[in-house]
Design an enzyme around this catalytic site. Sequence first.
Site, PDB file in Angstrom:
ATOM      1  N   GLY A 100       0.831  -1.209   0.000  1.00 52.20           N
ATOM      2  CA  GLY A 100       0.000   0.000   0.000  1.00 52.20           C
ATOM      3  C   GLY A 100       0.863   1.256   0.000  1.00 52.20           C
ATOM      4  O   GLY A 100       1.826   1.361   0.754  1.00 52.20           O
ATOM      5  N   ASP A 102       0.256   4.195   1.052  1.00 54.34           N
ATOM      6  CA  ASP A 102       0.261   4.940   2.322  1.00 54.34           C
ATOM      7  C   ASP A 102       1.313   4.353   3.266  1.00 54.34           C
ATOM      8  O   ASP A 102       2.050   5.087   3.933  1.00 54.34           O
ATOM      9  CB  ASP A 102      -1.141   4.949   2.968  1.00 54.34           C
ATOM     10  CG  ASP A 102      -1.769   3.557   3.097  1.00 54.34           C
ATOM     11  OD1 ASP A 102      -1.243   2.574   2.521  1.00 54.34           O
ATOM     12  OD2 ASP A 102      -2.798   3.457   3.791  1.00 54.34           O
ATOM     13  N   THR A 125      -8.585   3.405   9.122  1.00 52.96           N
ATOM     14  CA  THR A 125      -9.610   2.408   8.850  1.00 52.96           C
ATOM     15  C   THR A 125      -9.028   1.016   9.107  1.00 52.96           C
ATOM     16  O   THR A 125      -9.657   0.165   9.733  1.00 52.96           O
ATOM     17  CB  THR A 125     -10.059   2.512   7.372  1.00 52.96           C
ATOM     18  OG1 THR A 125     -10.433   3.870   7.116  1.00 52.96           O
ATOM     19  CG2 THR A 125     -11.206   1.592   7.097  1.00 52.96           C
TER      20      THR A 125
END
Length: 249
Positions: A100, A102, A125
């Site tokens: 990912g 991020d 999240t």
Amino acid sequence: MILELDCGNSFIKWRVIHAADATIVGGGIVDSDQALLAAVGGLAAARLAGARMVSVRSEEETDALCEAIRQAFAVDVQVARPVIEMAGVRNGYEDHERLGMDRWLAALGAFHLAKGACLVMDFGTAAKADFVAADGQHLGGYICPGMPLMRSQLRTHTRRIRYDDASAERALSSLEPGRSTVEAVERGCVLMLQGFAHTQIDQARALWGNEFSVFLTGGDAPLVQVSAPGARVVPDLVFVGLAMACPLS
Ligand SMILES: Nc1ncnc2c1ncn2[C@@H]1O[C@H](COP(=O)(O)OP(=O)(O)OP(=O)(O)O)[C@@H](O)[C@H]1O
Ligand SMILES: CC(C)(CO)[C@@H](O)C(=O)NCCC(=O)O
Ligand SMILES: [K+]
């Protein structure tokens, strides 16, 4: 001025900085593309010289948002892309494109700030942990449900867990055993996150002794701060990595 965007799974974090010295003009958190355009338009529309973005959304959603920004503010959006190595950090995934973005940018930012081994934990999240060794090798990490997902799984898959957001917030005034449903669930989920943090720190200690830095980021980082004494809470860690990955001047 430069527009910076971190498109997470639930929210878009944005801010506008001065190109010259990176001082922050304004920013916020929104839950839709429309709300983003309105918020940025109110602040800086005419004076944007560029934009950079990290997104964990689908290619289609990311492209659509870039196009909307291009139309609204007449700027190109530079989107951070996966690479095997950058700024002394080597991606540890078998397939580097699967990590990912991020997580990758937070790892880049953390290694840049720590200049040594680091453990990065991001509580959004999803909750994520990533390990970067002193030589810059990313060792991989862990992903599990964050506070919003744990809470909503319980609400969705049980008949009798029901409560509103205001009582959820009140429930976190302490972590003693809950004496109502809302307290039991909210505190239980926070303890799960804290347990996650403890385990990651134990793992870092097994790898590196005491020679490592811990970074916390993400909207729910404050909930685990007590479990990571000495950790640096860096809410804009992903933006630190984003500026490294997408230099604009
Ligand atoms: N001002 C805020 N706005 C939105 N969420 C906030 C805020 N402060 C704390 N939170 C909490 O942060 C969590 C969301 O974190 P974050 O914004 O980092 O998520 P995300 O980027 O959508 O998720 P992920 O990074 O996993 O994709 C939620 O549990 C929310 O309750
Ligand atoms: C784990 C999330 C969803 C957290 O935002 C994101 O980093 C992501 O979509 N990652 C791709 C899967 C991976 O990192 O292995
Ligand atoms: K995200």
